[in-house]
Design an enzyme around this catalytic site. Structure first.
Site, PDB file in Angstrom:
ATOM      1  N   GLU A  36       4.176   4.927  -0.538  1.00 20.22           N
ATOM      2  CA  GLU A  36       4.905   4.789  -1.815  1.00 20.22           C
ATOM      3  C   GLU A  36       3.954   4.535  -2.985  1.00 20.22           C
ATOM      4  OE1 GLU A  36       6.279   1.183  -3.180  1.00 20.22           O
ATOM      5  OE2 GLU A  36       6.102   0.094  -1.292  1.00 20.22           O
ATOM      6  N   LYS A  43       8.986 -11.320   2.707  1.00 23.47           N
ATOM      7  CA  LYS A  43       8.539 -12.641   2.263  1.00 23.47           C
ATOM      8  C   LYS A  43       9.722 -13.462   1.814  1.00 23.47           C
ATOM      9  CE  LYS A  43       6.161 -10.021  -0.748  1.00 23.47           C
ATOM     10  NZ  LYS A  43       7.123  -8.927  -0.766  1.00 23.47           N
TER      11      LYS A  43
HETATM   12  N1  PSU Z   1       7.204  -5.751  -1.621  1.00 21.56           N
HETATM   13  C1  PSU Z   1       5.873  -5.881  -1.751  1.00 21.56           C
HETATM   14  N2  PSU Z   1       5.195  -5.082  -2.620  1.00 21.56           N
HETATM   15  C2  PSU Z   1       5.840  -4.137  -3.342  1.00 21.56           C
HETATM   16  C3  PSU Z   1       7.244  -3.981  -3.164  1.00 21.56           C
HETATM   17  C4  PSU Z   1       7.874  -4.791  -2.305  1.00 21.56           C
HETATM   18  O1  PSU Z   1       5.276  -6.726  -1.112  1.00 21.56           O
HETATM   19  O2  PSU Z   1       5.188  -3.458  -4.150  1.00 21.56           O
HETATM   20  C5  PSU Z   1       7.973  -2.904  -3.919  1.00 21.56           C
HETATM   21  C6  PSU Z   1       8.398  -1.748  -3.009  1.00 21.56           C
HETATM   22  O3  PSU Z   1       8.214  -0.541  -3.714  1.00 21.56           O
HETATM   23  C7  PSU Z   1       9.892  -2.004  -2.797  1.00 21.56           C
HETATM   24  C8  PSU Z   1      10.256  -2.616  -4.122  1.00 21.56           C
HETATM   25  O4  PSU Z   1      10.626  -0.851  -2.543  1.00 21.56           O
HETATM   26  O5  PSU Z   1       9.169  -3.447  -4.452  1.00 21.56           O
HETATM   27  C9  PSU Z   1      11.539  -3.406  -4.020  1.00 21.56           C
HETATM   28  O6  PSU Z   1      11.961  -3.713  -5.290  1.00 21.56           O
HETATM   29  P1  PSU Z   1      13.399  -4.372  -5.516  1.00 21.56           P
HETATM   30  O7  PSU Z   1      13.286  -5.713  -4.838  1.00 21.56           O
HETATM   31  O8  PSU Z   1      13.549  -4.474  -7.009  1.00 21.56           O
HETATM   32  O9  PSU Z   1      14.376  -3.484  -4.862  1.00 21.56           O
END
Ligand code: PSU
Ligand code: MN
Length: 307
Positions: free
Chosen positions: A25, A160
């Site tokens: 990603e 986390k």
């Molecule tokens: N968790 C991480 N690093 C990240 C993300 C999540 O440790 O960069 C990113 C991923 O792209 C995930 C997004 O899909 O955050 C989730 O965002 P939200 O919680 O706004 O859905």
């Protein structure tokens, strides 16, 4: 071929020659880590995937195209621009493509785009989940819904505790998404190896994981699989130290009134600041480990399926 997709030459060749591929990603590049670590990490991820037998396909939306496989310059652009690049989940894809808005794709958007190209394995650091306090905020990541819908196996390091892990597991259960622990019964907690929760299935080898996912695909069960891979002992963080940093970061976030899609990037950066960079180091290492595992799963899935 889908007119909205643009493959790099390497990915086009990999598809033509029926080689195993791993999707990566781009939100982790633009929003998950600071420059220049983000670019270095993204390029190293690609190398690790290659070294373990698959071809890496980093995914983003650039120039109105769903790009599958990025050049070094494109990765550098996403890393340097950072938060100026729009964090894009499934709901944003059509608007951003139509209006040629360069976009970093989250797990949900990347899974969907990967599935259009029939790519079945994807490595990341962490997936989104049900946020703490979601009973009132309704902040539940689109990643979970995508896992429910889209047949892509996602390797992550667990979740986390900025998330409510118990509610995240309940949501995945409702949606029929299996949560696998690689060599563990315990759901890993991203920066550390253990949370207070259990996974659904402990599976010990990439081959066996590939075999179960193949059965899931053949049974037409719809949806993905979440494979959780504990961070290696060497790089895992002390539970108390990391949990204190997470709690402090969340208090600060609430004081600042940060909400919605800004929360995850804010917390990642704040936790890195509070731990003086230690959480970033762990984050980078766990992503590497996930890339290696995903690449091996992809190789095995390919051996089983022949595509
Ligand atoms: N968790 C991480 N690093 C990240 C993300 C999540 O440790 O960069 C990113 C991923 O792209 C995930 C997004 O899909 O955050 C989730 O965002 P939200 O919680 O706004 O859905
Ligand atoms: Mn959210």
């Amino acid at each position: 071929m889908n007119k909205y997709i643009e493959y790099s030459k390497e990915i086009k060749d990999a598809l033509d020659n029926n080689l195993p591929i791993v999707a990566l990603e781009s939100t982790i590049i633009s929003h998950g880590m600071p420059y220049p670590e983000n670019v270095k990490t993204a390029l190293e991820c690609e190398k690790i995937v290659r070294d373990s037998g698959s071809i890496p396909a980093t995914i983003a939306i650039l120039n109105g195209k769903l790009k599958i496989g990025l050049s070094i310059d494109e990765i550098d652009f996403l890393g340097k621009q950072g938060h100026k690049i729009i964090k894009t989940s499934r709901r944003d894809i059509a608007y951003n493509v139509t209006n040629k808005i360069d976009s970093a794709t989250t797990v949900s958007a990347t899974m969907y785009i990967a599935s259009l190209a029939n790519i079945k394995v994807f490595a990341t650091g962490g997936v989104g989940g049900v946020h703490r306090g979601a009973e009132t905020t309704f902040d539940i990541s689109a990643d979970l819904e995508e896992l429910a819908e889209t047949p892509v196996l996602v390797v992550c390091a667990g979740a986390k505790s900025i998330l409510d892990l118990g509610l995240t597991l309940e949501y995945l259960e409702t949606k029929g998404v299996p949560v696998v622990g690689y060599g563990t019964n315990i759901l890993p907690a991203f920066y550390s190896r253990e949370s207070d929760f259990f996974v659904n299935f402990k599976i010990d080898t990439p081959k066996e994981i590939a075999s179960v996912f193949n059965t899931q695909l053949e049974l037409n069960l719809r949806g993905g699989m979440l494979v959780t891979n504990p961070i290696s002992k060497e790089y895992s963080m002390d539970k108390d130290i990391i949990n204190k940093a997470i709690n402090d970061a969340m208090i600060e976030m609430n004081n600042l009134g940060i909400k919605g899609k800004e929360t995850t990037p804010y917390l990642l950066a704040k936790i890195a600041e509070l731990t003086k960079g230690d959480s970033l180091k762990s984050n980078i290492q766990l992503v590497y480990s996930n890339c290696k595992l995903a690449s091996k799963i992809s190789v095995n899935l390919h051996l089983i399926r022949g595509n």
